[in-house]
Design a protein around this motif. Structure first.
Motif, PDB file in Angstrom:
ATOM      1  N   ASN A 392       0.846  -1.179   0.000  1.00  0.00           N
ATOM      2  CA  ASN A 392       0.000   0.000   0.000  1.00  0.00           C
ATOM      3  C   ASN A 392       0.895   1.248   0.000  1.00  0.00           C
ATOM      4  O   ASN A 392       2.124   1.147   0.033  1.00  0.00           O
ATOM      5  CB  ASN A 392      -0.948   0.004   1.202  1.00  0.00           C
ATOM      6  N   ALA A 393       0.281   2.415  -0.023  1.00  0.00           N
ATOM      7  CA  ALA A 393       1.047   3.656  -0.143  1.00  0.00           C
ATOM      8  C   ALA A 393       2.015   3.842   1.013  1.00  0.00           C
ATOM      9  O   ALA A 393       3.182   4.225   0.824  1.00  0.00           O
ATOM     10  CB  ALA A 393       0.095   4.850  -0.230  1.00  0.00           C
ATOM     11  N   PHE A 394       1.537   3.552   2.249  1.00  0.00           N
ATOM     12  CA  PHE A 394       2.394   3.759   3.425  1.00  0.00           C
ATOM     13  C   PHE A 394       3.590   2.815   3.400  1.00  0.00           C
ATOM     14  O   PHE A 394       4.732   3.218   3.593  1.00  0.00           O
ATOM     15  CB  PHE A 394       1.579   3.533   4.700  1.00  0.00           C
ATOM     16  N   THR A 395       3.324   1.527   3.149  1.00  0.00           N
ATOM     17  CA  THR A 395       4.399   0.536   3.123  1.00  0.00           C
ATOM     18  C   THR A 395       5.394   0.842   2.015  1.00  0.00           C
ATOM     19  O   THR A 395       6.601   0.676   2.179  1.00  0.00           O
ATOM     20  CB  THR A 395       3.824  -0.872   2.922  1.00  0.00           C
ATOM     21  N   SER A 396       4.872   1.307   0.880  1.00  0.00           N
ATOM     22  CA  SER A 396       5.749   1.623  -0.241  1.00  0.00           C
ATOM     23  C   SER A 396       6.730   2.730   0.115  1.00  0.00           C
ATOM     24  O   SER A 396       7.915   2.664  -0.221  1.00  0.00           O
ATOM     25  CB  SER A 396       4.912   2.041  -1.459  1.00  0.00           C
ATOM     26  N   VAL A 397       6.247   3.744   0.831  1.00  0.00           N
ATOM     27  CA  VAL A 397       7.113   4.862   1.218  1.00  0.00           C
ATOM     28  C   VAL A 397       8.135   4.426   2.262  1.00  0.00           C
ATOM     29  O   VAL A 397       9.321   4.741   2.172  1.00  0.00           O
ATOM     30  CB  VAL A 397       6.266   6.043   1.748  1.00  0.00           C
ATOM     31  N   THR A 398       7.671   3.679   3.279  1.00  0.00           N
ATOM     32  CA  THR A 398       8.566   3.284   4.366  1.00  0.00           C
ATOM     33  C   THR A 398       9.619   2.277   3.912  1.00  0.00           C
ATOM     34  O   THR A 398      10.645   2.123   4.576  1.00  0.00           O
ATOM     35  CB  THR A 398       7.768   2.676   5.534  1.00  0.00           C
ATOM     36  N   SER A 399       9.391   1.603   2.809  1.00  0.00           N
ATOM     37  CA  SER A 399      10.364   0.623   2.318  1.00  0.00           C
ATOM     38  C   SER A 399      11.437   1.258   1.437  1.00  0.00           C
ATOM     39  O   SER A 399      12.344   0.560   0.969  1.00  0.00           O
ATOM     40  CB  SER A 399       9.648  -0.489   1.539  1.00  0.00           C
ATOM     41  N   ILE A 400      11.350   2.567   1.208  1.00  0.00           N
ATOM     42  CA  ILE A 400      12.344   3.234   0.360  1.00  0.00           C
ATOM     43  C   ILE A 400      13.717   3.228   1.020  1.00  0.00           C
ATOM     44  O   ILE A 400      14.738   2.972   0.372  1.00  0.00           O
ATOM     45  CB  ILE A 400      11.903   4.679   0.034  1.00  0.00           C
ATOM     46  N   VAL A 401      13.760   3.518   2.343  1.00  0.00           N
ATOM     47  CA  VAL A 401      15.049   3.583   3.042  1.00  0.00           C
ATOM     48  C   VAL A 401      15.810   2.262   2.956  1.00  0.00           C
ATOM     49  O   VAL A 401      16.985   2.250   2.567  1.00  0.00           O
ATOM     50  CB  VAL A 401      14.855   4.022   4.511  1.00  0.00           C
TER      51      VAL A 401
END
Length: 434
Positions: A392-401
């Protein structure tokens, strides 16, 4: 005989309270009349013994229940203690994992902030250097040194930029890593060696011998990595062999740079880990890690049939050849079948979504980020990761690091940074010596 004897004993045991009662003053068990009237078999004694038996059974049951309750209470208490300890241990483990993750995220945010500040100082120094170049040229012209003025007007900006870039790499871990990635991606072992020598020269305040030494060691290690990179990785045993060979090369290079036991171990782990990440990256994306900047226009992943759309072969289709769509109406795309060097940083965008500032792949800001060496390779990996895991959008962002950390580790930049730090750790002018 045995089947007859056991019931007989049981029956006798049940009759004893009655026929052996102290109230039995008759002439023995065979004196039926007396026993039925006054002895053990009299109604009053039968009632008395029955009540006593019931009372005994009750007390026995009460004790059994009490014992069972005590045992159950102890079992529950023990289970509670065990559960509490298990939950406590799990809590501690989770707390540590969250703490470590938080620390890593905190460090990443700090490094990004430092990089931003460093870029600001770099721009400021560049402007000052430009002003200095103009001032020096004016002074030379006034002195009649026209040729010198022209020469220095062309070369001084390069000199100032080189000095400012050196300061920037010493002030920011991120910028130093990006520089190493770019040098290795575009120049191979020679580029890696040249960058290491340049950085060492600047970090040590101009130690030529040290710069040459670090450059040679880095170039040799990079060439060794390239040779080991040709080893097959079709099986687990082959991957393990490749990890060991590459790790040995990395450890030996650190040892040659003067590293102690801990530094050699870290060199082995960093270079061996680099191979594992490279192998995983290639299996996930069908591409090798390419640290070069992106080229061309970003895809309009959310639009079908446009000039900027992915190739037809990249779309996920059913047996009839119909393109499949997700719950948001976006076409399903196999990112591994797209051009790896096209900009992939940002969220999927439609054909007409091309703002200057935005989070979409076609925005000018995200395209600029994809031009940073290593970032587009990260985005390609992250896109495939996000699609395969249906994030989802949140997981996608947090997995960038973690995607950034994994990709840059796979380029070998952290290893080379460790190698340079090890080689210059005892030098008075180096950052690692302070």
């Amino acid at each position: 005989m045995k089947r007859i004897f056991v019931p007989l004993l049981s029956t006798t045991a049940l009759l004893i309270p009655f026929i052996g009662s102290p109230a039995n003053a008759c002439g023995g068990i065979l004196d039926a009349a007396c026993n039925l009237s006054h002895g053990g078999l009299s109604p009053s004694n039968v009632v008395k013994q029955t009540v006593k038996a019931a009372d005994d059974v009750g007390k026995t049951g009460e004790k059994a229940l009490h014992d069972a309750g005590t045992t159950g209470e102890k079992a529950l208490h023990d289970a509670g203690n065990t559960g509490e300890k298990a939950l406590h241990d799990v809590g501690n483990t989770g707390e540590k994992a969250l703490h470590d993750t938080g620390k890593a995220a905190e460090q990443a945010v700090h490094d990004v902030g430092t990089a931003g500040e460093t870029i600001g100082r770099f721009v400021e120094r560049e402007l000052k250097g430009l002003g200095q170049t103009v001032s020096d040229a004016d002074k030379r012209i006034r002195e009649g040194k026209i040729v010198d003025a022209i020469w220095h007007a062309g070369t001084d900006p390069l000199k100032h930029s080189e000095e400012n870039a050196a300061k920037a790499t010493q002030e920011s871990n991120i910028l130093r890593t990006v520089g190493q990635v770019a040098a290795t991606a575009y120049g191979g072992p020679g580029g890696a060696a040249a960058y290491a020598a340049w950085y060492t020269y600047r970090a040590t305040g101009g130690d030529v011998d040290m710069a040459i030494r670090v450059g040679l060691i880095t170039g040799a290690a990079s060439a060794g990595f390239n040779a080991a990179g040709k080893l097959p990785t079709d099986t687990t045993a082959q991957i393990a062999q490749k990890v060991i060979v590459t790790g040995a090369i990395g450890g030996l290079a650190v040892a040659a740079a003067g590293g102690d036991k801990d530094a050699v171990r870290d060199g082995f782990l960093l270079s061996g880990g680099m191979v594992l990440i490279q192998t995983g990256y290639e299996k996930a994306t069908d591409h090798q890690i390419d640290g070069r900047a992106s080229k061309g226009e970003a895809y309009c992943m959310a639009t079908v049939g446009a000039e900027c759309s992915p190739p037809k072969s990249a779309y996920v289709t059913d047996k009839a050849g119909n393109i499949q769509f997700d719950k948001d109406g976006n076409p399903l795309v196999d990112v591994t079948k797209t051009d790896a060097l096209r900009p992939h940083v940002g969220t999927w965008a439609k054909e007409n979504e091309t703002p200057i500032i935005g989070v979409g792949e076609r925005s000018a800001s995200m395209t600029a980020v994809s031009r940073i060496p290593g970032m587009n390779a990260m985005a390609l990996f992250h896109d495939n990761w996000a699609v395969s895991w249906d994030m989802n959008a949140f997981t996608s962002v947090t997995s960038i690091v973690p995607a950034v950390v994994l990709t840059y580790t796979g380029t070998g930049a952290p290893y080379f940074d460790r190698l340079e730090t090890t080689a210059t750790k005892d030098e008075p002018g180096s950052k690692s010596a302070n």
